[in-house]
Scaffold this motif. Structure first.
Motif, PDB file in Angstrom:
ATOM      1  N   ALA A  63      -7.122 100.591  75.377  1.00 17.77           N
ATOM      2  CA  ALA A  63      -6.355 100.401  76.607  1.00 17.77           C
ATOM      3  C   ALA A  63      -4.912 100.896  76.475  1.00 17.77           C
ATOM      4  CB  ALA A  63      -6.373  98.924  77.007  1.00 17.77           C
ATOM      5  N   GLY A  64      -4.338 100.811  75.270  1.00 21.94           N
ATOM      6  CA  GLY A  64      -2.932 101.183  75.085  1.00 21.94           C
ATOM      7  C   GLY A  64      -2.689 102.674  74.973  1.00 21.94           C
ATOM      8  N   GLY A  65      -3.649 103.413  74.492  1.00 22.99           N
ATOM      9  CA  GLY A  65      -3.500 104.852  74.350  1.00 22.99           C
ATOM     10  C   GLY A  65      -2.812 105.256  73.064  1.00 22.99           C
ATOM     11  N   GLN A  66      -2.935 106.529  72.752  1.00 18.71           N
ATOM     12  CA  GLN A  66      -2.352 107.083  71.530  1.00 18.71           C
ATOM     13  C   GLN A  66      -0.866 107.372  71.720  1.00 18.71           C
ATOM     14  OE1 GLN A  66      -3.956 107.749  68.480  1.00 18.71           O
ATOM     15  NE2 GLN A  66      -5.600 106.562  69.391  1.00 18.71           N
ATOM     16  N   LEU A  67      -0.081 107.126  70.699  1.00 16.58           N
ATOM     17  CA  LEU A  67       1.338 107.448  70.699  1.00 16.58           C
ATOM     18  C   LEU A  67       1.554 108.753  69.940  1.00 16.58           C
ATOM     19  CD1 LEU A  67       2.825 103.952  69.823  1.00 16.58           C
ATOM     20  CD2 LEU A  67       2.520 104.966  72.083  1.00 16.58           C
ATOM     21  N   PRO A  68       2.515 109.562  70.343  1.00 21.59           N
ATOM     22  CA  PRO A  68       2.773 110.804  69.609  1.00 21.59           C
ATOM     23  C   PRO A  68       3.370 110.474  68.246  1.00 21.59           C
ATOM     24  CG  PRO A  68       4.428 110.487  71.319  1.00 21.59           C
ATOM     25  CD  PRO A  68       3.405 109.390  71.479  1.00 21.59           C
ATOM     26  N   ALA A  69       2.823 111.022  67.218  1.00 23.29           N
ATOM     27  CA  ALA A  69       3.317 110.776  65.864  1.00 23.29           C
ATOM     28  C   ALA A  69       3.181 112.042  65.030  1.00 23.29           C
ATOM     29  CB  ALA A  69       2.527 109.646  65.206  1.00 23.29           C
ATOM     30  N   HIS A  70       4.165 112.285  64.189  1.00 24.41           N
ATOM     31  CA  HIS A  70       4.102 113.410  63.265  1.00 24.41           C
ATOM     32  C   HIS A  70       3.055 113.104  62.215  1.00 24.41           C
ATOM     33  CE1 HIS A  70       5.380 116.819  60.899  1.00 24.41           C
ATOM     34  NE2 HIS A  70       5.391 116.022  59.838  1.00 24.41           N
ATOM     35  N   ARG A  71       2.197 114.052  61.973  1.00 30.69           N
ATOM     36  CA  ARG A  71       1.160 113.860  60.961  1.00 30.69           C
ATOM     37  C   ARG A  71       1.673 114.401  59.638  1.00 30.69           C
ATOM     38  NH1 ARG A  71      -4.623 114.005  63.519  1.00 30.69           N
ATOM     39  NH2 ARG A  71      -5.084 113.875  61.299  1.00 30.69           N
ATOM     40  N   GLY A  72       1.803 113.526  58.666  1.00 29.18           N
ATOM     41  CA  GLY A  72       2.283 113.925  57.355  1.00 29.18           C
ATOM     42  C   GLY A  72       1.208 114.659  56.570  1.00 29.18           C
ATOM     43  N   GLU A  73       1.655 115.497  55.673  1.00 30.80           N
ATOM     44  CA  GLU A  73       0.713 116.220  54.809  1.00 30.80           C
ATOM     45  C   GLU A  73       0.553 115.474  53.501  1.00 30.80           C
ATOM     46  OE1 GLU A  73       1.495 120.373  54.343  1.00 30.80           O
ATOM     47  OE2 GLU A  73       2.303 120.518  56.373  1.00 30.80           O
ATOM     48  N   GLU A  74      -0.630 115.518  52.982  1.00 25.82           N
ATOM     49  CA  GLU A  74      -0.881 114.900  51.681  1.00 25.82           C
ATOM     50  C   GLU A  74      -0.267 115.766  50.598  1.00 25.82           C
ATOM     51  OE1 GLU A  74      -4.896 113.670  50.966  1.00 25.82           O
ATOM     52  OE2 GLU A  74      -5.216 113.274  53.087  1.00 25.82           O
ATOM     53  N   PRO A  75       0.221 115.147  49.528  1.00 30.25           N
ATOM     54  CA  PRO A  75       0.830 115.924  48.430  1.00 30.25           C
ATOM     55  C   PRO A  75      -0.195 116.763  47.689  1.00 30.25           C
ATOM     56  CG  PRO A  75       0.856 113.554  47.944  1.00 30.25           C
ATOM     57  CD  PRO A  75       0.257 113.737  49.295  1.00 30.25           C
TER      58      PRO A  75
END
Length: 120
Positions: free
Chosen positions: A108-120
């Protein structure tokens, strides 16, 4: 009046309001369904009755999921996290978990925009 087992109660770290967060997960799909709050009595009822009971902060009363909506939660397991400040309640969910009518409150709340980090 019955009380929560002291061995369990002693492990909980409650907030100033006496509540601990309860993360609710579908036992079959492992999907997170909702977050709610419990005090000692709500947890005691949950552990002893096999249906999940919460403390409603907005209404100031206990509520057993599904008593009015028919969308019940049947306890499969309950775990305390390493800090004792959160519970993981795995359930068999009947119908929607969210009061908005969705399977998960996170639908119901929906997705928030977030930066996707890269794995080391």
């Amino acid at each position: 009046m019955e009380r929560l087992d002291p061995a369990i109660a002693d492990r909980l770290k409650r907030g100033p309001d006496g509540l601990v967060a309860a993360i609710v997960q579908d036992d079959e799909t492992e999907r997170v369904l909702m977050l709610a709050w419990m005090d000692d009595e709500a947890l005691r009822r949950t552990l002893s009755e096999g249906r999940v009971t919460y403390w409603s902060r907005s209404r100031g009363e206990y509520w057993r999921k599904g008593d009015t909506s028919g969308h019940a939660q049947y306890v499969r397991s309950v775990a305390i996290d390493c800090d004792g400040d959160a519970l993981l309640v795995r359930v068999h969910q009947v119908g929607a978990a969210c009061h908005e009518g969705t399977r998960s409150c996170f639908d119901a709340g929906g997705q928030l925009p977030a930066h996707r980090g890269e794995e080391p």
